[in-house]
Enzyme design. Structure first.
Site, PDB file in Angstrom:
ATOM      1  N   SER A  65       0.793  -1.223   0.000  1.00 50.38           N
ATOM      2  CA  SER A  65       0.000   0.000   0.000  1.00 50.38           C
ATOM      3  C   SER A  65       0.833   1.284   0.000  1.00 50.38           C
ATOM      4  O   SER A  65       1.624   1.522  -0.899  1.00 50.38           O
ATOM      5  CB  SER A  65      -0.930  -0.075   1.205  1.00 50.38           C
ATOM      6  N   GLU A 383     -12.491   5.698   6.506  1.00 49.48           N
ATOM      7  CA  GLU A 383     -11.506   6.140   7.471  1.00 49.48           C
ATOM      8  C   GLU A 383     -11.117   7.558   7.061  1.00 49.48           C
ATOM      9  O   GLU A 383     -11.179   7.908   5.876  1.00 49.48           O
ATOM     10  CB  GLU A 383     -10.275   5.236   7.439  1.00 49.48           C
ATOM     11  N   THR A 516       0.597  -1.387  11.669  1.00 51.63           N
ATOM     12  CA  THR A 516       1.445  -1.543  10.481  1.00 51.63           C
ATOM     13  C   THR A 516       2.892  -1.096  10.700  1.00 51.63           C
ATOM     14  O   THR A 516       3.730  -1.314   9.847  1.00 51.63           O
ATOM     15  CB  THR A 516       0.889  -0.714   9.295  1.00 51.63           C
ATOM     16  N   ARG A 521       0.571   5.499  18.066  1.00 54.74           N
ATOM     17  CA  ARG A 521       0.074   6.747  17.478  1.00 54.74           C
ATOM     18  C   ARG A 521      -0.726   7.538  18.510  1.00 54.74           C
ATOM     19  O   ARG A 521      -1.526   6.971  19.246  1.00 54.74           O
ATOM     20  CB  ARG A 521      -0.819   6.456  16.277  1.00 54.74           C
TER      21      ARG A 521
HETATM   22  C1  16G Z   1      -3.905  -0.434   7.111  1.00 50.45           C
HETATM   23  C2  16G Z   1      -5.371  -0.452   6.848  1.00 50.45           C
HETATM   24  C3  16G Z   1      -5.930   0.951   6.872  1.00 50.45           C
HETATM   25  C4  16G Z   1      -5.616   1.593   8.201  1.00 50.45           C
HETATM   26  C5  16G Z   1      -4.143   1.531   8.486  1.00 50.45           C
HETATM   27  C6  16G Z   1      -3.859   1.947   9.899  1.00 50.45           C
HETATM   28  C7  16G Z   1      -6.621  -1.938   5.407  1.00 50.45           C
HETATM   29  C8  16G Z   1      -6.788  -2.476   4.041  1.00 50.45           C
HETATM   30  N1  16G Z   1      -5.659  -1.046   5.557  1.00 50.45           N
HETATM   31  O1  16G Z   1      -3.226   0.239   6.092  1.00 50.45           O
HETATM   32  O2  16G Z   1      -7.293   0.874   6.672  1.00 50.45           O
HETATM   33  O3  16G Z   1      -6.035   2.918   8.234  1.00 50.45           O
HETATM   34  O4  16G Z   1      -3.687   0.200   8.347  1.00 50.45           O
HETATM   35  O5  16G Z   1      -2.511   1.872  10.136  1.00 50.45           O
HETATM   36  O6  16G Z   1      -7.318  -2.308   6.332  1.00 50.45           O
HETATM   37  P1  16G Z   1      -1.924   1.895  11.579  1.00 50.45           P
HETATM   38  O7  16G Z   1      -2.494   0.727  12.345  1.00 50.45           O
HETATM   39  O8  16G Z   1      -0.460   1.827  11.373  1.00 50.45           O
HETATM   40  O9  16G Z   1      -2.339   3.197  12.218  1.00 50.45           O
HETATM   41 ZN    ZN Z   2      -3.593   1.103   0.097  1.00 48.78          ZN
END
Ligand code: 16G
Ligand code: ZN
Length: 544
Positions: A65, A383, A516, A521
């Site tokens: 992504s 989101e 991720t 955060r």
């Molecule tokens: C991923 C999620 C996205 C979310 C992000 C949060 C999917 C397909 N993608 O990219 O929706 O906003 O994680 O990231 O679900 P974080 O947990 O690092 O804040």
């Molecule tokens: Zn994406």
């Protein structure tokens, strides 16, 4: 299933030892050079999932992504295009970690899964796979295919390079359409463009009311959106794609794209403020795999103005609410807007208090929002970062079709509203958030309402907010409740946050572990920019 010797030889060719994997918010996502093993086991697991679902085809997308170019990842998509059933994330993680340990551990786990899940490995199944534009993609797809070969009765179709939502769409079509139907990228373009043409014909829209600039994040969305729009007379000369250099691997998501624009609250590289000040100019940014989009423009002073996922949610809520009223369906059809804790307080207030809409809040990640949205007849989920879509229930589709069949006054307002409601179910990719389809849907709504970007922006004013990323020794200690809005661990931290929040006006702050990245955060919003910044930094300090 393969005999031990063949299985072992494939395993040894593709698996390495020592790395610990977790199926996270959006699948496995790491630096590309540690992914071989998990690609291999995901190939096996996707095959098992297909067999478990009586041979229905499952999808697999290789992407990271908006992450930097050196990362990659993989996620499994359900036959109808949804994210992998949550109870299976555990199996995916376990199989990967056993393979990362030793061959015997992998083989034992595989046999155990076949027995526990009662999978008949002699039956046939199917997988469709695609990847985004990353350099590591082809190599990782080969490791994946090797894993899938462990179950030779499962057939694989490799679609090469696609956007993530295209893969979701094709997965769903493969299961929906009869065998022999022509399924490919072209079907995606045709469906969207045909819905677009019907919407614009019905509403007498002859051309786009704005010039459109698309920042494609130097990802796969660039060539795909160009391919689609080049097939449309309507769009001829109406748009321009920047950051479309998808073959320069290092440029992906660099100083551009939806995540960059949303996080930095500024224009991406390649888009200037001067062109954007005109009332008839709108810009948007996709992320690297084109499943997210944010819009923006510059006001008369040249200030950047973001139209993010929250603004899209409120736009669609207003639009569908009006159509439901015009069609006389406001009591028969239930509509809900689903947000996360990151939704700006003003957007939630606008949805609830101004539009009178029902709002639900879930944890971050599309799977959570989607899960809540399917409970309603019209589920609008976004989101704040621009990831989202609108989904319509079978009851909704049936009701609209019945009313259309019974409605003879072709020229009445209610008949037109019913037709539009039906067409939007085609214009919107309901399987997952989709930058290309969301872009068309937003442009259609703005054109129909005859709204400029400024008018859309003025619906409500965002509370100033700040998002911080804080490195901590162990982010797994941060556990939340109430859709991630409150911490339950570390003990006592939430109380300290509450004390800080109470010192500011209209303030809100919450802390969660990223799904991720290895960080925590901190989000804060308050009545003024200075207050939001101070609150974020104070909360950041007590979290460290
Ligand atoms: C991923 C999620 C996205 C979310 C992000 C949060 C999917 C397909 N993608 O990219 O929706 O906003 O994680 O990231 O679900 P974080 O947990 O690092 O804040
Ligand atoms: Zn994406």
């Amino acid at each position: 299933m393969l005999e031990t010797e063949a299985l072992k030889s494939l395993y040894e060719k593709h698996c390495k030892h020592g790395f610990q994997y977790i199926y996270g918010t959006a699948g496995f996502r790491y630096k590309a050079d540690v992914l071989d093993t998990v690609m291999f086991t995901t190939g096996v697991l996707a095959g098992l999932r297909s067999l478990y679902l009586n041979g229905q085809t499952v999808g697999v997308m290789v992407t990271a992504s908006h992450n930097p170019p050196e990362d990659n990842g993989v996620k499994i998509v359900e036959p109808r295009g949804e994210m992998l059933e949550q109870s299976w994330e555990k199996y995916a993680t376990e199989l990967a970690n056993c393979a990362s340990q030793s061959y015997s551990s992998f083989e034992t786990k595989l046999q155990e899964l076949v027995v526990t899940l009662k999978v008949d490995t002699k039956k046939s199944g199917g997988i469709v796979v695609a990847r985004d534009s990353r350099e590591s993609g082809p190599h990782l797809v080969s490791a994946f295919k090797a894993g899938a070969q462990v179950l030779p009765t499962v057939k694989i179709i490799d679609y090469g390079i696609l956007t993530t939502p295209q893969l979701h769409f094709l997965t769903s079509k493969t299961n929906e359409l009869p065998e022999g139907a022509e399924i490919g990228e072209q079907l995606y373009y045709q469906e969207l463009l045909s819905a677009w043409d019907q919407v614009t014909d019905l509403c007498g829209i002859k051309s786009l009311p704005f010039h459109l600039q698309i920042d494609a994040a130097n990802g796969i969305g660039g060539p795909k959106v160009m391919e689609m729009l080049s097939q449309s007379d309507f769009f001829s000369g109406a748009y321009e794609v920047v950051n479309a250099d998808w073959q320069t691997y290092a440029a992906l998501n660099h100083l551009c794209g939806a995540d960059f624009v949303k996080t930095n609250q500024k224009l991406p590289h390649g888009i200037s403020s001067s062109g954007n000040q005109a009332a008839n100019q709108i810009s948007c940014s996709f992320d690297g795999d084109a499943d997210r989009i944010v819009f923006y423009y510059c006001d008369a002073m040249g200030h950047f103005r973001l139209l993010d996922g929250d603004k899209m949610a409120t736009l669609f809520a207003k639009f569908f609410q009006d159509l439901l009223h015009q069609a006389g369906l406001q009591d028969a059809i239930e509509m809900v807007a689903v947000q996360t804790a990151y939704a700006n307080g003003s957007s939630t207030h606008h949805l609830e208090k101004v539009l009178g809409a029902t709002v639900k809040c879930t944890s971050t990640g599309v799977k959570h929002l989607h899960h809540e949205a399917v409970k309603s007849d019209i589920g609008i989920y976004f989101e704040a970062n621009g990831h989202g879509t609108v989904i319509f229930s079978t009851k909704f589709v049936d009701t609209v079709n019945q009313r259309l069949a019974a409605s003879t006054q072709d020229i009445s307002k209610s008949h037109k509203a019913l037709q539009l409601l039906k067409l939007f179910t085609k214009l919107i990719n309901q399987t997952v958030g989709d930058a290309i389809s969301d872009m068309l849907a937003v442009l259609a709504v703005l054109s129909i309402l005859n709204w400029t970007p400024q008018k859309w922006d003025q619906e409500y004013t965002d509370l100033p907010n700040r998002l911080l990323k804080v490195s901590v020794p162990d982010r797994t200690l941060f556990k939340t409740t109430n859709a991630e809005r409150q911490l339950v661990s570390p003990a006592g931290l939430q109380q300290k946050i509450d004390v800080l929040v109470s010192k500011f006006d209209k303030a809100r702050s919450f802390v969660r572990a990223s799904g991720t990245e290895d960080a925590v955060r901190v989000y804060a919003e308050a009545a003024s920019r200075a207050q939001a910044d101070s609150l974020a930094s104070m909360v950041g300090t007590i979290v460290e």
